[in-house]
Design an enzyme around this catalytic site. Sequence first.
Site, PDB file in Angstrom:
ATOM      1  N   SER A  97    -119.301  -5.568  77.287  1.00  0.00           N
ATOM      2  CA  SER A  97    -120.189  -4.579  76.663  1.00  0.00           C
ATOM      3  C   SER A  97    -121.539  -5.143  76.273  1.00  0.00           C
ATOM      4  CB  SER A  97    -119.545  -4.062  75.392  1.00  0.00           C
ATOM      5  OG  SER A  97    -118.209  -3.827  75.602  1.00  0.00           O
ATOM      6  N   GLN A  98    -122.497  -4.242  76.244  1.00  0.00           N
ATOM      7  CA  GLN A  98    -123.826  -4.556  75.718  1.00  0.00           C
ATOM      8  C   GLN A  98    -123.681  -4.970  74.237  1.00  0.00           C
ATOM      9  OE1 GLN A  98    -126.016  -0.980  75.289  1.00  0.00           O
ATOM     10  NE2 GLN A  98    -128.015  -1.940  75.373  1.00  0.00           N
TER      11      GLN A  98
END
Length: 249
Positions: A97-98
């Site tokens: 994930s970012q």
Amino acid sequence: MIFSRVCRCCLCVFVICCGLSAGCDSTTIGAEAMTDDRYAQEREQMVQKQLKRRGISDERVLSAFRRVKRHLFVPQNYLDLAYSDQPLPIGHNQTISQPYIVAFMTETLDLKETDRVLEVGTGSGYQAAILAQICQEVYTIEIIPELGRSARKLLADRGYTNVHVRIGDGYKGWAEHAPYDAIIVTCSPTHVPEPLGKQLAEEGCMIIPVGKKFAQELIRLRKKEGELVEESVLPVRFVPMVNDGGKRY
Ligand code: SAH
């Protein structure tokens, strides 16, 4: 503006320890120190530009992001992008994930030091490592055995004794350790899994992306007098929550 970035942020993960060689020759040690230094700088920039500037203000969350070495959780061929403002592929059709999304979800849970948290979707183990800095115990479930095993090893090697990784279907939760003060779901079902609602403690908080395959809403649920009270917080896009046969829930 933030939303357009967030929407690109499909989650997920793969774990590869970047394995700095334990050489005893001074040149090697010097190179390692320089690399560590570079990552420390990149980490601080990530905290300043991607998190603080976008409104993440909980010092416990910011401090966790300063401490956890994200580059240990990304594949070797993506090391240069480990602290960049994006999700990264990690194999098995998953992505890590970012950073902003990991921070946003963590802050939204408003965790206490004594909290016991359940995560569904271990992936690389990065989110679990962040949670482990802030609360007492983290129980995390991953359906892809290779990912679960890699995350378990990486977290154990890094000395995380308060993270417990289970390989299995997180739709069903982890009843033995329930109830949980908080539940964080990092893959997306079409609806809130009933077992997770049941395993949430009274006054507990769950954050979960719910919706269609390509457009979901991050929802925060709080249990009040046995009922789940729902609030929409952010449009997002996560990888699907699937069953053992790979079919989406
Ligand atoms: N939190 C992770 C990112 C997770 S990506 C990190 O910090 O790296 C979402 C993960 O959910 C993927 O690894 C995927 O395999 C897993 N997943 C999908 N369906 C699942 C299920 N039913 N139970 C547990 N994990 C599941």
